[in-house]
Design a protein around this motif. Structure first.
Motif, mmCIF file in Angstrom:
data_model
loop_
_atom_site.group_PDB
_atom_site.id
_atom_site.type_symbol
_atom_site.label_atom_id
_atom_site.label_comp_id
_atom_site.label_asym_id
_atom_site.label_seq_id
_atom_site.Cartn_x
_atom_site.Cartn_y
_atom_site.Cartn_z
ATOM 1 N N GLY A 187 0.729 1.317 10.543
ATOM 2 C CA GLY A 187 -0.027 0.880 11.715
ATOM 3 C C GLY A 187 -0.946 -0.294 11.442
ATOM 4 O O GLY A 187 -1.809 -0.619 12.247
ATOM 5 N N TYR A 188 -0.756 -0.949 10.297
ATOM 6 C CA TYR A 188 -1.610 -2.074 9.917
ATOM 7 C C TYR A 188 -1.128 -3.409 10.473
ATOM 8 O O TYR A 188 -1.893 -4.357 10.548
ATOM 9 C CB TYR A 188 -1.704 -2.181 8.398
ATOM 10 C CG TYR A 188 -2.491 -1.070 7.734
ATOM 11 C CD1 TYR A 188 -3.088 -0.051 8.470
ATOM 12 C CD2 TYR A 188 -2.630 -1.024 6.362
ATOM 13 C CE1 TYR A 188 -3.801 0.959 7.855
ATOM 14 C CE2 TYR A 188 -3.339 -0.015 5.737
ATOM 15 C CZ TYR A 188 -3.925 0.971 6.491
ATOM 16 O OH TYR A 188 -4.638 1.973 5.877
ATOM 17 N N ASP B 31 -5.871 -3.922 14.823
ATOM 18 C CA ASP B 31 -7.283 -3.600 14.597
ATOM 19 C C ASP B 31 -7.417 -2.621 13.434
ATOM 20 O O ASP B 31 -8.316 -2.751 12.600
ATOM 21 C CB ASP B 31 -7.915 -3.015 15.861
ATOM 22 C CG ASP B 31 -8.085 -4.062 16.960
ATOM 23 O OD1 ASP B 31 -8.072 -5.274 16.653
ATOM 24 O OD2 ASP B 31 -8.224 -3.657 18.132
ATOM 25 N N ARG B 32 -6.509 -1.665 13.375
ATOM 26 C CA ARG B 32 -6.515 -0.693 12.278
ATOM 27 C C ARG B 32 -6.312 -1.386 10.936
ATOM 28 O O ARG B 32 -6.980 -1.079 9.941
ATOM 29 C CB ARG B 32 -5.437 0.349 12.512
ATOM 30 C CG ARG B 32 -5.361 1.395 11.436
ATOM 31 C CD ARG B 32 -4.297 2.415 11.747
ATOM 32 N NE ARG B 32 -4.248 3.406 10.699
ATOM 33 C CZ ARG B 32 -3.467 4.447 10.698
ATOM 34 N NH1 ARG B 32 -2.643 4.650 11.703
ATOM 35 N NH2 ARG B 32 -3.479 5.295 9.702
ATOM 36 N N GLY B 33 -5.387 -2.350 10.883
ATOM 37 C CA GLY B 33 -5.127 -3.093 9.657
ATOM 38 C C GLY B 33 -6.311 -3.940 9.236
ATOM 39 O O GLY B 33 -6.652 -4.011 8.056
ATOM 40 N N ARG B 34 -6.950 -4.566 10.203
ATOM 41 C CA ARG B 34 -8.124 -5.402 9.899
ATOM 42 C C ARG B 34 -9.264 -4.534 9.362
ATOM 43 O O ARG B 34 -9.921 -4.881 8.384
ATOM 44 C CB ARG B 34 -8.555 -6.174 11.150
ATOM 45 C CG ARG B 34 -9.588 -7.244 10.875
ATOM 46 C CD ARG B 34 -9.773 -8.162 12.075
ATOM 47 N NE ARG B 34 -8.545 -8.813 12.494
ATOM 48 C CZ ARG B 34 -8.034 -9.911 11.944
ATOM 49 N NH1 ARG B 34 -8.655 -10.479 10.926
ATOM 50 N NH2 ARG B 34 -6.917 -10.442 12.394
ATOM 51 N N GLU C 172 -10.873 -4.861 5.641
ATOM 52 C CA GLU C 172 -12.306 -5.091 5.435
ATOM 53 C C GLU C 172 -12.924 -3.974 4.598
ATOM 54 O O GLU C 172 -13.760 -4.233 3.723
ATOM 55 C CB GLU C 172 -13.009 -5.232 6.786
ATOM 56 C CG GLU C 172 -12.634 -6.525 7.485
ATOM 57 C CD GLU C 172 -13.067 -6.592 8.953
ATOM 58 O OE1 GLU C 172 -13.620 -5.591 9.477
ATOM 59 O OE2 GLU C 172 -12.831 -7.649 9.576
ATOM 60 N N GLY C 173 -12.504 -2.731 4.840
ATOM 61 C CA GLY C 173 -12.996 -1.614 4.041
ATOM 62 C C GLY C 173 -12.553 -1.717 2.591
ATOM 63 O O GLY C 173 -13.319 -1.424 1.667
ATOM 64 N N HIS C 174 -11.320 -2.159 2.381
ATOM 65 C CA HIS C 174 -10.796 -2.299 1.022
ATOM 66 C C HIS C 174 -11.533 -3.401 0.269
ATOM 67 O O HIS C 174 -11.901 -3.221 -0.901
ATOM 68 C CB HIS C 174 -9.289 -2.582 1.055
ATOM 69 C CG HIS C 174 -8.656 -2.529 -0.292
ATOM 70 N ND1 HIS C 174 -8.528 -1.355 -1.006
ATOM 71 C CD2 HIS C 174 -8.128 -3.505 -1.074
ATOM 72 C CE1 HIS C 174 -7.946 -1.621 -2.172
ATOM 73 N NE2 HIS C 174 -7.697 -2.908 -2.225
ATOM 74 N N VAL C 175 -11.777 -4.511 0.930
ATOM 75 C CA VAL C 175 -12.518 -5.610 0.295
ATOM 76 C C VAL C 175 -13.927 -5.143 -0.074
ATOM 77 O O VAL C 175 -14.419 -5.430 -1.177
ATOM 78 C CB VAL C 175 -12.555 -6.855 1.211
ATOM 79 C CG1 VAL C 175 -13.533 -7.893 0.692
ATOM 80 C CG2 VAL C 175 -11.158 -7.460 1.340
ATOM 81 N N ALA C 176 -14.582 -4.399 0.824
ATOM 82 C CA ALA C 176 -15.920 -3.876 0.534
ATOM 83 C C ALA C 176 -15.874 -2.924 -0.671
ATOM 84 O O ALA C 176 -16.763 -2.956 -1.529
ATOM 85 C CB ALA C 176 -16.489 -3.179 1.761
ATOM 86 N N LEU D 73 -1.760 -6.800 -0.623
ATOM 87 C CA LEU D 73 -3.111 -7.339 -0.482
ATOM 88 C C LEU D 73 -3.044 -8.819 -0.105
ATOM 89 O O LEU D 73 -3.787 -9.282 0.769
ATOM 90 C CB LEU D 73 -3.900 -7.146 -1.776
ATOM 91 C CG LEU D 73 -5.350 -7.606 -1.772
ATOM 92 C CD1 LEU D 73 -6.155 -6.915 -0.681
ATOM 93 C CD2 LEU D 73 -5.973 -7.355 -3.144
ATOM 94 N N SER D 74 -2.143 -9.556 -0.704
ATOM 95 C CA SER D 74 -1.976 -10.980 -0.385
ATOM 96 C C SER D 74 -1.504 -11.177 1.053
ATOM 97 O O SER D 74 -1.987 -12.070 1.756
ATOM 98 C CB SER D 74 -0.975 -11.627 -1.340
ATOM 99 O OG SER D 74 -1.463 -11.602 -2.653
ATOM 100 N N VAL D 75 -0.578 -10.343 1.499
ATOM 101 C CA VAL D 75 -0.078 -10.433 2.880
ATOM 102 C C VAL D 75 -1.214 -10.172 3.859
ATOM 103 O O VAL D 75 -1.446 -10.944 4.794
ATOM 104 C CB VAL D 75 1.082 -9.438 3.123
ATOM 105 C CG1 VAL D 75 1.404 -9.315 4.603
ATOM 106 C CG2 VAL D 75 2.326 -9.850 2.345
ATOM 107 N N VAL D 76 -1.939 -9.089 3.647
ATOM 108 C CA VAL D 76 -3.006 -8.714 4.564
ATOM 109 C C VAL D 76 -4.135 -9.748 4.537
ATOM 110 O O VAL D 76 -4.683 -10.110 5.587
ATOM 111 C CB VAL D 76 -3.520 -7.290 4.253
ATOM 112 C CG1 VAL D 76 -4.711 -6.927 5.102
ATOM 113 C CG2 VAL D 76 -2.398 -6.277 4.459
ATOM 114 N N ALA D 77 -4.471 -10.254 3.370
ATOM 115 C CA ALA D 77 -5.514 -11.278 3.268
ATOM 116 C C ALA D 77 -5.112 -12.541 4.028
ATOM 117 O O ALA D 77 -5.931 -13.148 4.721
ATOM 118 C CB ALA D 77 -5.790 -11.608 1.804
#
Length: 129
Positions: A56-57, A77-80, A84-88, A17-21
């Motif tokens: 594929g993220y 785009d898939r990762g973004r 965004e879906g996870h944060v929501a 989560l930290s990496v993706v954020a």
């Protein structure tokens, strides 16, 4: 409570989560920048990046060779969309929890003391008399 739509088990562990954020805030990031920003070892970061890339993220681009080799990483785009879906979904969980319930006033039929608001026993058996 059921898991909200968009909750992503792959992204949820704190390191991923930290990496993706971090990557969500930029177009490309150097491996060293991510490693240092998150205080991870090379091997720990490599493992997380590999997992996210397989899903594929992430896109990982290596340039140069030898000691001058640079690794750059970006969200796909898939990762973004997944982030965004996870944060929501996390927001939905937090908002669904709401504030903790606070005790209300005692029931109208229970006499209370003026000083404490505590209910008084109503039957002699409750007082020990």
């Amino acid at each position: 409570m059921s898991t909200p739509v968009g909750f992503d088990e792959l992204i949820h562990p704190s390191t991923r989560l930290s990496v993706v954020a971090l990557l969500a805030t930029t177009e490309w990031a150097d491996f060293a920048f991510i490693r240092d920003s998150l205080s991870l070892s090379d091997s720990a970061l490599s493992k997380q990046l590999h997992t996210l890339e397989e899903a594929g993220y992430l896109e990982i681009h290596k340039e140069g060779g030898g000691r001058k080799r640079r690794t750059k990483v970006r969200l796909t785009d898939r990762g973004r969309t997944a982030f965004e879906g996870h944060v929501a979904a996390l927001r939905a969980i937090v908002e669904g929890a709401g504030p903790a319930a606070t005790p209300g006033p005692p029931a109208d039929d229970a006499p209370t003391t003026a000083a404490t608001g505590a209910a008084q026993p109503q039957h002699p058996a409750e007082t020990g008399r």
